[in-house]
Enzyme design. Structure first.
Site, PDB file in Angstrom:
ATOM      1  N   ARG A 161     -13.352   3.491  16.347  1.00 27.42           N
ATOM      2  CA  ARG A 161     -13.865   4.800  15.902  1.00 27.42           C
ATOM      3  C   ARG A 161     -15.380   4.792  15.895  1.00 27.42           C
ATOM      4  NH1 ARG A 161      -9.289   4.657  11.308  1.00 27.42           N
ATOM      5  NH2 ARG A 161      -7.595   5.585  12.530  1.00 27.42           N
ATOM      6  N   GLY A 168     -10.080  -0.632   2.689  1.00 33.42           N
ATOM      7  CA  GLY A 168      -9.193  -0.191   1.627  1.00 33.42           C
ATOM      8  C   GLY A 168      -8.096   0.700   2.177  1.00 33.42           C
ATOM      9  N   SER A 214       0.855  -1.193   0.000  1.00 31.59           N
ATOM     10  CA  SER A 214       0.000   0.000   0.000  1.00 31.59           C
ATOM     11  C   SER A 214       0.891   1.242   0.000  1.00 31.59           C
ATOM     12  CB  SER A 214      -0.904   0.016   1.229  1.00 31.59           C
ATOM     13  OG  SER A 214      -0.136   0.303   2.386  1.00 31.59           O
ATOM     14  N   LYS A 268       0.243  -0.223  15.333  1.00 32.62           N
ATOM     15  CA  LYS A 268      -1.132  -0.509  15.751  1.00 32.62           C
ATOM     16  C   LYS A 268      -1.706  -1.729  15.030  1.00 32.62           C
ATOM     17  CE  LYS A 268      -4.106   2.340  12.824  1.00 32.62           C
ATOM     18  NZ  LYS A 268      -5.245   3.234  12.807  1.00 32.62           N
ATOM     19  N   ASP A 269      -1.092  -2.170  13.944  1.00 32.81           N
ATOM     20  CA  ASP A 269      -1.540  -3.376  13.249  1.00 32.81           C
ATOM     21  C   ASP A 269      -0.821  -4.637  13.728  1.00 32.81           C
ATOM     22  OD1 ASP A 269      -3.229  -1.832  11.672  1.00 32.81           O
ATOM     23  OD2 ASP A 269      -1.694  -1.476  10.161  1.00 32.81           O
ATOM     24  N   SER A 329     -13.089   0.962  11.583  1.00 36.15           N
ATOM     25  CA  SER A 329     -12.597   0.588  12.901  1.00 36.15           C
ATOM     26  C   SER A 329     -13.725   0.598  13.927  1.00 36.15           C
ATOM     27  CB  SER A 329     -11.466   1.558  13.275  1.00 36.15           C
ATOM     28  OG  SER A 329     -11.644   2.105  14.542  1.00 36.15           O
TER      29      SER A 329
HETATM   30  N1  LIG Z   1      -5.322   0.065   9.878  1.00 34.13           N
HETATM   31  C1  LIG Z   1      -4.635   0.757   8.824  1.00 34.13           C
HETATM   32  C2  LIG Z   1      -3.651   1.732   9.349  1.00 34.13           C
HETATM   33  N2  LIG Z   1      -2.597   1.319  10.076  1.00 34.13           N
HETATM   34  C3  LIG Z   1      -1.890   2.422  10.462  1.00 34.13           C
HETATM   35  C4  LIG Z   1      -2.519   3.536   9.945  1.00 34.13           C
HETATM   36  C5  LIG Z   1      -2.092   4.920  10.145  1.00 34.13           C
HETATM   37  C6  LIG Z   1      -0.641   5.144  10.480  1.00 34.13           C
HETATM   38  C7  LIG Z   1      -0.257   4.892  11.901  1.00 34.13           C
HETATM   39  O1  LIG Z   1      -1.071   4.653  12.809  1.00 34.13           O
HETATM   40  O2  LIG Z   1       0.975   4.952  12.167  1.00 34.13           O
HETATM   41  C8  LIG Z   1      -3.635   3.102   9.215  1.00 34.13           C
HETATM   42  C9  LIG Z   1      -4.593   3.929   8.471  1.00 34.13           C
HETATM   43  C10 LIG Z   1      -5.661   4.562   9.314  1.00 34.13           C
HETATM   44  O3  LIG Z   1      -6.011   4.047  10.398  1.00 34.13           O
HETATM   45  O4  LIG Z   1      -6.195   5.593   8.892  1.00 34.13           O
END
Ligand SMILES: NCc1[nH]cc(CCC(=O)O)c1CC(=O)O
Length: 302
Positions: free
Chosen positions: A130, A148, A11, A81-82, A127
């Site tokens: 959120r 996406g 991505s 966070k992932d 999320s």
């Molecule tokens: N889950 C996807 C993801 N993983 C990390 C980020 C943002 C970048 C970060 O947290 O460092 C995002 C996109 C989002 O949540 O908008």
């Protein structure tokens, strides 16, 4: 010349983050040959179902971890966070980079914040965290799943599919979309995902050379904060399935940690906070406070 191969998702955000790490490494050692190995993961391929339905967080890591086990890559770059609370296999996180903006972003072409959305407005977010916080503030909104990568989500907003969407500020800023942030959703009213905004390097546990190489990129204050957030999540058995939010910052006397567990179904949420010197103990303490306030009911419901 020594070569370092970094596995990455494909991505635009993942590639930006990996290029950023590569540039930092090249600055440390101009003789290092840093190569990117872009790969597709199940989390990127399965776009027709929500992440929590497909099986959660490890989805973005597995293929990259297999490449490291095969010896095809030396390390991988992730949004922390992932990354699951407990790594599944012989892996370590030798560096956590200094955190960027931790906050969430309200993005809309028509409205300037959550409060001014008209009744019943359609808001996109993938999320549960959120969605739960939105539900608590505005029970009237129509919350719709939105998957996406960041660019895809912005394109869907622009196509008129949503009145507003919520994303992480860090991802938008890294991709040059700062101007799309209409409002920052920030602590204490609004809490981010545990470790949001922090980039982590993963490598094999037994790869001392790679661990040593990355030690110089580790940002100790960020690591302390995100460890507290992740310890809280771990103690709550956190996964994609339950809305959990956490934010720690350094204060006099150690760390201040605020946490939230929410319910998407009815907009209820419990919040708690504490100050402590040890991140791990602090995370477990705030988790226990949340459970004492009834968080277990939301968690058990899944
Ligand atoms: N889950 C996807 C993801 N993983 C990390 C980020 C943002 C970048 C970060 O947290 O460092 C995002 C996109 C989002 O949540 O908008």
């Amino acid at each position: 010349m020594k070569t370092l191969r970094i596995a990455t998702r494909k991505s635009p955000l993942a590639l930006w983050q990996t290029e950023h790490v590569a540039a930092r490494l090249r600055a440390l050692d101009p003789d290092l040959d840093v190569q990117l190995i872009p790969m597709s993961t199940r989390g990127d391929e399965v776009l027709d179902r929500s992440l929590s339905a497909v099986g959660g967080k490890g989805l973005f890591l597995k293929e990259l971890e297999l490449a490291m086990l095969r010896g095809d890559a030396d390390c991988a770059v992730h949004s922390l966070k992932d990354v699951p609370m407990d790594l599944d296999g012989p892996f370590a996180l030798p560096a956590i980079l200094e955190r960027a903006d931790h906050a969430d972003a309200f993005v809309s072409n028509r409205y300037d914040g959550i409060a001014t959305l008209p009744p019943g407005a359609r808001v996109g977010s993938s999320s549960l965290r959120r969605q739960a916080q939105l539900r608590a503030l505005r029970p009237d909104l129509d919350l719709v799943d939105l998957r996406g990568n960041v660019n895809t989500r912005l394109a869907k907003l622009d196509a008129g599919e949503y009145d507003a969407i919520l994303l992480a500020c860090a991802g938008l800023q890294r991709l040059g979309f700062d101007a799309r942030i209409r409002a920052r959703l920030d602590a204490p009213e609004w809490l981010p995902a545990p470790a949001q905004g922090a980039i982590a390097i993963e490598c094999r546990d037994d790869d001392a050379a790679t661990r040593t190489l990355f030690a110089a990129l580790n940002h100790a204050p960020t690591r302390r904060c995100v460890e507290a957030e992740r310890a809280m999540n771990r103690a709550l058995h956190g996964s994609c399935q339950v809305p959990v939010a956490a934010f720690a910052r350094e204060v006099e006397g150690g760390l201040h940690l605020a946490g939230l567990v929410g319910s998407v179904a009815d907009g209820r949420a419990v919040r708690s906070e504490a100050v402590g010197a040890d991140g791990d103990a602090l995370g477990r303490q705030v988790a226990q406070q949340l459970l004492d306030l009834g968080a277990g009911e939301f968690i058990a419901g899944h």
